[in-house]
Scaffold this motif. Structure first.
Motif, PDB file in Angstrom:
ATOM      1  N   UNK A 551      12.720   7.448 -17.937  1.00  0.00           N
ATOM      2  CA  UNK A 551      13.971   7.383 -17.170  1.00  0.00           C
ATOM      3  C   UNK A 551      14.593   5.996 -17.227  1.00  0.00           C
ATOM      4  N   UNK A 552      15.933   5.955 -17.097  1.00  0.00           N
ATOM      5  CA  UNK A 552      16.629   4.690 -16.846  1.00  0.00           C
ATOM      6  C   UNK A 552      17.526   4.890 -15.626  1.00  0.00           C
ATOM      7  N   UNK A 553      17.772   3.799 -14.932  1.00  0.00           N
ATOM      8  CA  UNK A 553      18.510   3.828 -13.672  1.00  0.00           C
ATOM      9  C   UNK A 553      19.861   4.533 -13.815  1.00  0.00           C
ATOM     10  N   UNK A 634      12.988   8.286  -8.653  1.00  0.00           N
ATOM     11  CA  UNK A 634      13.943   9.383  -8.774  1.00  0.00           C
ATOM     12  C   UNK A 634      13.874  10.230  -7.507  1.00  0.00           C
ATOM     13  N   UNK A 635      14.967  10.939  -7.245  1.00  0.00           N
ATOM     14  CA  UNK A 635      14.993  11.877  -6.119  1.00  0.00           C
ATOM     15  C   UNK A 635      15.294  13.258  -6.677  1.00  0.00           C
ATOM     16  N   UNK A 636      14.403  14.210  -6.399  1.00  0.00           N
ATOM     17  CA  UNK A 636      14.473  15.527  -7.028  1.00  0.00           C
ATOM     18  C   UNK A 636      14.507  16.607  -5.945  1.00  0.00           C
ATOM     19  N   UNK A 688      16.614   6.544  -9.841  1.00  0.00           N
ATOM     20  CA  UNK A 688      16.956   5.299  -9.156  1.00  0.00           C
ATOM     21  C   UNK A 688      15.994   5.014  -8.028  1.00  0.00           C
ATOM     22  N   UNK A 689      15.972   3.777  -7.594  1.00  0.00           N
ATOM     23  CA  UNK A 689      15.155   3.396  -6.446  1.00  0.00           C
ATOM     24  C   UNK A 689      13.725   3.082  -6.810  1.00  0.00           C
ATOM     25  N   UNK A 705       5.510   5.853  -3.866  1.00  0.00           N
ATOM     26  CA  UNK A 705       6.173   4.702  -4.474  1.00  0.00           C
ATOM     27  C   UNK A 705       5.917   4.714  -5.980  1.00  0.00           C
ATOM     28  N   UNK A 706       6.858   4.135  -6.718  1.00  0.00           N
ATOM     29  CA  UNK A 706       6.688   4.068  -8.168  1.00  0.00           C
ATOM     30  C   UNK A 706       5.467   3.215  -8.510  1.00  0.00           C
TER      31      UNK A 706
END
Lengths: 722, 233
Positions: A551-553, A634-636, A688-689, A705-706
């Motif tokens: 992923x990218x922002x 990411x938010x899914x 994002x985030x 958290x990532x």
């Protein structure tokens, strides 16, 4: 000796006399399961083997596929399971050596190695860790030294492999389309030249060794493991390709399982000629070796060349330059007899066809087990916790500890490298890309061999499509227990039917393969979980960009394909809940085909910035893996996933086939392309985030958290292996 | 006239074709594969000793090749001021032959490592770095088992002082940190040169970093090393 009483009687009838010791040994090697496929041949005919790109299908040293622009790619797969269980370093090394010889013997240059490894649970077993560590080192030392990059693979740990690990190695070669060489003796008078290393006692009886279970405990079988010499192999590759490219070779055959017995009988029977050989001319490594040992030795780094006598001198000059030993050991003759001499005296006189064509063995197939009831679902732990546990599973976590030990760059062809995308991508001289991946899922196969068989082909196809490739050919490796066990044979039959049906459905020709039986635990006599492996190659017509699965922002996330409640055999069931059973994912070749085409195109055109397939660990793990490289969250919204009504664990961890994740800055264009192709898809979230959040509408399902995602996924294998 | 580069092929070399291919794509360059027994080295303007496992790395990496007749001819070329570049196994060979100081030991992990690395240019006055500037960060991959540079402490200080350390492993900001050191090599050293600056050995593979399509960062930094060499030739 491994021949049955019935086979021995048949041999006596065929010859009309009692064979001598050397002749018995030759039959023993050539009629072994390993060399003759006597239990599997009939069934393997179910695989589709033809296609517009197929130049040479199963039955030769390697399959050959047209990739356009006057070039062909060659493919072969082998295993070295029993040797690796006895001597992991030497066994794995010589496995690489063997598969390289097959690729060279059709006159092609090896350009990539792939390895598929199956071991016991490293979190519980020190023995499995030791085996694994040394197998990886064996592959690395050999592949790195010969200068062929190891670019892809697949690793699974399961307790059923504790005493019988699986070490599969595959090789991809490159050739000019018209210059493929066959292992056939067609011209009486041609010289038979043995090239390469000397012949020793190592590996004597190796084919027979591979065709039974590891019986008395590994130590008694050490002499059946060959000794690796990658330096000699490198010289052999350079020398042979130089003479092959100059058009000086009429036929070629590698000496692998069964040694000279197999090589001589097969070139003769395939070419419809005979051979007359003086075994006393074979350069031996040890004193006192007799004709029987010379015929059945599996010493490594040897090839048999068939040469027009007029060109023999030029070939000898090149071999001398590389200091590769060579001896003329005999000639091709008219007729069909395999005549072997020992210091002038004829010691073997057999019809080559009879030796090369072992009778098939009809095996009994057990009844399908009664449909097991769906296992009761225990109380599930918090889903965020489960996600992190899955990411740290040795079956899912980063493979960096392994692939960094392999030189995956040599050759200047590796565009998408291990760890960067779902499949590795090689640049071909015609400007196209070749996507390469091998897969298998022994848990799925053990619960439902038919679905598992179809599924491993589906997974490999998905990985190839995720880097922009259209699947063009496959080789398979089928690994099972003892075929005389009706339950094992049932698993084998259903696996082949599942794989063949899927290949048929997606139009994927099978150009080669191997079968390995007798993989079982010595102590308990329990067979390994059925382990079919599919290696698929895909073509990327014009290779211009590097594939990514990160992923990218700011990107949108698209879920492609339907998620179904198929948690049977999933990593979630077995690792997190300790449940064995349930509904195994079913692959639908027609729907999948559409998805492969559409996804591959979105990747090639750059509309999809990154792509990743959903397989082990399901959708949840796939999303998390895409967060790791660039450390971005990411938010899914799970409520938006295509498919029917699903529970949260099903949505996150079901291992349904036919699914991809795409990230894109152009969701509208991507969605409409997928809709036009008839592929279900939905925009399910945004990148994002610093956290990965799964929601359902406004309700939060899981949030991690990532950093914890990366921490769980990145290190486990390295830490375990030390 | 195009500069002519000899890429020496020993039995067991395996990055020889790659080096030839990478150099041939550059403007103003000709590259030939030269078998180690051929006597032609003197016809060339620069010499590359490529990576691989010369003579199977038997005895010790680079040890046998260092004693081959080809090495005498390479030594003569170096004495005459021709650029001589040793890559990976080629670096090991140049050290074994005494053309460069120090030793290359097994990686501290005792494992082979294949990885893209960031490298800081610490000397821009050699025949291989003249098209770079000091402090510049390059992206080039490594792939080796024995690349941990070692020299006694005093010698290391002298190498640094005299500007003979050419490249150091570093992080993306150009800092030669411990975490950016892939092999435990002394002072993060990835490349050194001789006093005259015409002989350099490096563990990273510049031939693998000359095309953006092959590089994760999309760079062609490896080409800078070859371009500098061609200019100096």
């Amino acid at each position: 000796m491994g021949l049955t009483g019935e086979e021995a009687a048949r041999i006596r009838r065929l010859l009309g006399r009692e064979p001598n010791e050397t002749e018995w040994a030759i039959f023993d090697a050539e009629w072994s399961e390993h060399s003759s496929y006597k239990s599997s041949k009939g069934l393997l005919r179910r695989f589709p083997t033809k296609g517009k790109r197929v130049l040479l299908g199963p039955g030769y040293d390697a399959g050959v596929v047209d990739v356009g622009g006057g070039y062909a790619v060659t493919l072969h797969i082998e295993s070295h399971n029993h040797p690796s269980a006895v001597d992991p370093y030497g066994g794995a090394s010589t496995g690489i050596g063997g598969v390289l010889r097959d690729i060279i013997s059709v006159g092609s240059r090896p350009i990539a190695l792939v390895d598929v490894l199956r071991f016991g649970d490293p979190e519980r077993s020190g023995h499995s860790k030791w085996l694994f560590r040394n197998v990886v080192r064996g592959i690395a030392d050999y592949g790195n030294c010969v200068g062929v990059p190891t670019i892809a693979g697949d690793i699974e740990f399961d307790e059923s492999f504790e005493r019988n690990c699986l070490v599969d190695v595959a090789c991809v070669g490159l050739a000019r389309k018209g210059s493929v060489i066959l292992g056939e003796a067609r011209h009486p008078g041609d010289l038979l030249v043995l090239v390469g290393g000397s012949t020793g006692r190592d590996g004597v009886g190796g084919a027979a060794f591979a065709s039974k279970s590891l019986a008395k405990g590994p130590e008694s079988e050490r002499k059946s493991v060959q000794v690796p010499d990658p330096f000699m192999k490198k010289l052999l590759i350079d020398a042979i390709l130089e003479v092959a490219e100059a058009g000086l070779i009429r036929g070629m055959k590698d000496l692998g399982g069964g040694g000279l017995s197999t090589a001589l009988s097969e070139v003769a029977s395939k070419g419809g000629c005979g051979v007359d050989v003086e075994l006393g001319r074979v350069q031996v490594r040890e004193p006192g070796m007799g004709p029987t040992e010379v015929m059945t030795s599996e010493s490594q780094e040897r090839m048999l060349l068939l040469l027009d006598p007029k060109k023999a001198e030029r070939v000898a000059r090149t071999l001398d330059k590389y200091e590769v030993p060579h001896q003329v050991i005999g000639r091709v003759t008219g007729g069909n007899s395999m005549k072997l001499r020992w210091n002038g005296k004829v010691v073997v006189d057999l019809p080559a066809k009879a030796v090369a064509e072992a009778p098939l063995i009809p095996r009994k197939r057990g009844p399908a087990p009664r449909q097991a009831r769906s296992p009761a679902m225990p109380k599930t732990p918090p889903l965020g916790e489960s996600l992190l546990s899955l990411l740290s599973s040795p079956n899912i976590s980063s493979r960096r500890w392994v692939y960094e030990q392999y030189d995956h760059e040599v050759g200047l062809r590796t565009v998408a490298k291990p760890g960067e995308a779902d499949a590795s991508v090689l640049r071909l001289p015609n400007g196209a890309g070749l996507a390469v991946k091998a897969d298998g899922n022994s848990r799925h196969s053990s619960l439902d061999p038919r679905k598992g068989g179809a599924g491993c082909v589906a997974e490999a196809c998905r990985n190839v499509a995720a880097v922009g490739g259209e699947p063009i050919a496959m080789v398979d490796h089928l690994q099972f227990g003892d075929p005389s066990d009706p339950e094992v044979y049932r698993q084998f039959v259903e696996t082949v039917e599942g794989m063949a049906g899927y290949c048929e459905g997606v139009g994927l020709p099978v150009v080669g393969g191997k079968v390995s039986f007798y993989n079982e635990d010595v102590g308990s006599g329990r067979a390994i979980k059925p382990s079919p492996i599919a290696m698929v190659v895909g073509l990327i017509p014009a290779l211009k960009k590097r594939a990514s699965s990160s992923f990218s922002d700011g990107e949108s996330v698209i879920a492609v394909g339907e998620t179904r409640p198929e948690l049977g055999g999933s990593e979630y069931f077995e690792r997190v809940l300790g449940v064995v059973g349930g509904t195994v994912p079913a692959a639908d070749p027609r729907a999948d085909s559409r998805a492969y085409k559409a996804v591959a195109k979105l990747v090639r055109t750059g509309v999809a910035a990154s792509a990743h397939d959903c397989s082990k660990g399901g959708f949840g793990v796939a999303v998390a893996e895409m967060c790791t490289r660039n450390s971005i969250g990411a938010t899914i919204d799970l409520g938006l996933l295509p498919g029917g009504a699903l529970s949260d664990p099903e949505a996150l961890f079901s291992e349904s086939h036919g699914r991809f994740l795409l990230s894109t800055r152009n969701p509208v264009r991507a969605k409409s392309a997928l809709r036009r192709a008839g592929v279900p898809s939905a925009v399910v979230g945004k990148v994002g985030g610093s956290h990965l959040s799964f929601e359902r509408g406004r309700k939060r399902v899981a949030r991690v958290s990532v950093d914890s995602v990366t921490g769980s996924w990145e290190e486990p294998l390295g830490r375990l292996m030390g | 006239m195009a500069a002519r580069v000899a890429v020496i092929r020993f039995p067991g070399s395996n990055c020889d074709m790659d080096a030839v291919q990478a150099i041939r794509t550059l403007k103003g360059a000709r590259a030939d594969l030269v078998w180690h027994e051929d006597k032609a080295v003197s016809d060339y303007d620069a010499v590359v000793v490529p990576g691989g496992f010369s003579f199977g790395d038997y005895l010790r990496a680079g040890a046998i090749a260092a004693k081959s007749p080809a090495m005498e001819r390479i030594r003569k070329a170096a004495d005459q001021g021709l650029p001589v570049l040793g890559i990976c196994n080629g670096f090991q060979i140049l050290i074994e032959a005494g053309l460069l100081p120090g030793a290359l030991l097994r990686n501290s992990t005792l494992r082979f490592v294949c990885r893209w690395t960031a490298l800081r240019v610490d000397s821009d006055s050699t025949s291989f770095t003249r098209r770079m500037r000091k402090g510049q960060v390059l992206h080039i991959p490594i792939a080796h088992n024995e690349g941990r540079y070692y020299a006694p402490k005093g010698d290391l200080a002298r190498l640094s002082r005299e500007g003979l350390v050419v490249l150091r492993y570093c992080d993306e900001d150009g800092v030669p940190s411990a975490s950016a050191n892939p092999t435990g090599t002394s002072d993060n050293i990835a490349a050194i040169c001789n006093r005259a600056g015409n002989v350099m050995g490096l563990m990273p593979h510049p031939e693998r970093g000359t095309e953006p399509l092959l590089s994760p960062s999309g760079s062609d930094d490896g080409a800078l090393i070859f371009r500098s060499m061609l200019e100096a030739a």
